[in-house]
Design an enzyme around this catalytic site. Structure first.
Site, PDB file in Angstrom:
ATOM      1  N   GLY A 105     -51.652 -20.365 -61.438  1.00 21.95           N
ATOM      2  CA  GLY A 105     -51.016 -21.388 -62.271  1.00 21.95           C
ATOM      3  C   GLY A 105     -50.063 -22.195 -61.396  1.00 21.95           C
ATOM      4  NE  ARG A 106     -46.535 -26.510 -65.084  1.00 20.70           N
ATOM      5  CZ  ARG A 106     -46.708 -25.896 -66.256  1.00 20.70           C
ATOM      6  NH1 ARG A 106     -46.553 -24.598 -66.370  1.00 20.70           N
ATOM      7  NH2 ARG A 106     -47.033 -26.600 -67.314  1.00 20.70           N
ATOM      8  CB  ILE A 107     -45.288 -19.902 -60.226  1.00 28.24           C
ATOM      9  CG1 ILE A 107     -44.288 -20.547 -61.202  1.00 28.24           C
ATOM     10  CG2 ILE A 107     -44.540 -19.055 -59.192  1.00 28.24           C
ATOM     11  CD1 ILE A 107     -43.501 -19.587 -62.074  1.00 28.24           C
TER      12      ILE A 107
ATOM     13  NE  ARG B 268     -41.674 -12.425 -68.485  1.00 31.83           N
ATOM     14  CZ  ARG B 268     -40.966 -13.424 -67.949  1.00 31.83           C
ATOM     15  NH1 ARG B 268     -40.649 -13.407 -66.667  1.00 31.83           N
ATOM     16  NH2 ARG B 268     -40.555 -14.422 -68.692  1.00 31.83           N
TER      17      ARG B 268
ATOM     18  CG  HIS C  63     -35.850 -11.627 -64.396  1.00 29.94           C
ATOM     19  ND1 HIS C  63     -36.482 -11.151 -65.525  1.00 29.94           N
ATOM     20  CD2 HIS C  63     -36.415 -12.838 -64.162  1.00 29.94           C
ATOM     21  CE1 HIS C  63     -37.370 -12.034 -65.952  1.00 29.94           C
ATOM     22  NE2 HIS C  63     -37.344 -13.077 -65.141  1.00 29.94           N
TER      23      HIS C  63
ATOM     24  CB  THR D 274     -60.423 -18.939 -66.942  1.00 34.02           C
ATOM     25  OG1 THR D 274     -59.034 -19.234 -66.790  1.00 34.02           O
ATOM     26  CG2 THR D 274     -60.626 -18.107 -68.186  1.00 34.02           C
TER      27      THR D 274
ATOM     28  N   GLY E 287     -35.685 -15.128 -60.216  1.00 32.47           N
ATOM     29  CA  GLY E 287     -36.652 -16.178 -59.863  1.00 32.47           C
ATOM     30  C   GLY E 287     -36.151 -17.605 -60.059  1.00 32.47           C
TER      31      GLY E 287
ATOM     32  CD  GLU F 176     -36.601  -7.769 -66.102  1.00 30.61           C
ATOM     33  OE1 GLU F 176     -35.784  -8.613 -66.511  1.00 30.61           O
ATOM     34  OE2 GLU F 176     -37.634  -8.055 -65.478  1.00 30.61           O
TER      35      GLU F 176
HETATM   36  C1  DGY Z   1     -38.910 -17.280 -67.279  1.00 31.18           C
HETATM   37  O1  DGY Z   1     -38.537 -18.429 -67.423  1.00 31.18           O
HETATM   38  O2  DGY Z   1     -39.859 -16.812 -67.902  1.00 31.18           O
HETATM   39  C2  DGY Z   1     -38.209 -16.458 -66.258  1.00 31.18           C
HETATM   40  O3  DGY Z   1     -38.651 -15.197 -66.112  1.00 31.18           O
HETATM   41  C3  DGY Z   1     -36.738 -16.581 -66.372  1.00 31.18           C
HETATM   42  O4  DGY Z   1     -36.530 -17.536 -65.406  1.00 31.18           O
END
Ligand code: DGY
Length: 323
Positions: free
Chosen positions: A156-158, A241, A288, A180, A290, A270
């Protein structure tokens, strides 16, 4: 009369001030996770509830006769904490904040990858602990990153942003597996090669980075069997996740050196982190982080503000997930 908007946590000051200028804003200054009763009370009193990924909004809460909320504008891209079917059934609009956290999450993924490969956590602990005895040829040797193969699970984007950084910054070969097939332009942007199965990706990668959402299908996607398919010199990175990885199986694989290391930003349950991971040196553990930059957290809040503004103006919220 101004609409009532409830934030479940403290947000960047600039965003709180912006929302304060537009709405009757309620913010709990204690900045702790809301209890179930508090979430129920917020749903009963606010036109808009703005939760975060730590607030579980399930079918029971949404099914209550008391619910007044018409939009749940979540701060974050992941939305597994909200029961979207129950919201849809109740006619509640749900939005998230995609896009704005892509770069910072990708940056942190590379930080974990470099950090575990080059033993940055261990090195820092050694210096601070006063046990460093000086330079020597065999001291704390890690793994070279440049030119290695990175396997991305979920393009995906990330995933694309990580692939680009790895390829352009570190000359890595990038593989991906996606349930997919992604559109050709996304694959081209990543410069990544497809693996038709996850097993193929795990077997061919020196580093595996997870970028898939938390769903029933991805729950414990990386388990003991999958970890055994990775080469012993490989590393696992998770900024997606916690539920995607069976953490007990990971702790065992790391302890028994069946894989070389891991870099984790997310965990099941968490803020609890499994004791089996805390005691190991070959894993970097972050809380967490990110999207945790001033720029990105402000952009996430402003994205919520855009969704609220559109909704209250009777137009389409840009990041509508349901209704
Ligand atoms: C999200 O946006 O889903 C992250 O895990 C929190 O930045």
């Amino acid at each position: 009369m101004a609409q009532t908007v409830t934030l479940t946590r403290r947000w960047p000051a600039q965003v709180e001030a912006h929302l304060q200028s537009l709405y009757d804003l309620s913010v709990d200054t204690t900045d702790r996770p809301r209890t179930r009763d508090e979430l129920a009370a917020a749903l009963a009193s606010a036109d808009a509830l703005c939760p975060t990924v730590t607030d579980r909004i399930d079918a029971d809460l949404l099914g209550s006769a008391e619910v007044r909320t018409r939009i749940i504008a979540s701060f974050g891209v992941g939305h597994e904490h909200i029961d979207l079917d129950a919201a849809r059934a109740r006619g509640i609009v749900v939005t998230n904040t995609p896009g704005v956290l892509t770069d910072c999450t990708a940056d942190l993924t590379l930080a974990l990858l470099l950090g575990i490969a080059r033993r940055i956590g261990e090195g820092e602990r050694e210096v601070r602990g006063g046990s460093w005895t000086g330079w020597r040829p065999t001291h704390m040797m890690g793994t070279r990153v440049t030119g290695k193969t990175l396997g991305i699970v979920g393009l995906g984007r990330i995933g694309v942003a990580v692939a680009r950084r790895a390829r352009l910054g570190f000359g890595m070969r990038v593989l991906f597996h996606n349930p997919t097939p992604p559109p050709p332009e996304r694959i081209a942007a990543a410069g990544a090669e497809p693996c038709s199965t996850l097993v193929e990706l795990l077997q061919r990668s020196d580093f595996v980075s997870l970028h898939c959402p938390a769903t029933a299908d991805t729950h414990h996607l990386i388990n003991a069997e999958r970890l055994a398919q990775m080469p012993a010199h490989a590393y696992l990175i998770n900024t997606a996740r916690g539920t995607v990885v069976d953490s007990e199986a990971l702790a065992t694989a790391l302890r028994e050196r069946r894989i070389r290391g891991a870099g984790l930003d997310v965990y099941e349950g968490e803020p609890d982190v499994p004791a089996g991971l805390l005691e190991l040196d070959n894993v970097i553990l972050l809380p967490h982080l990110g999207s945790a930059t001033e720029e990105t957290r402000t952009a996430m809040g402003m994205r919520v503000a855009e969704n609220l503004a559109a909704f209250f103006a009777g137009s389409e919220p840009p990041d509508r997930l349901v209704c």
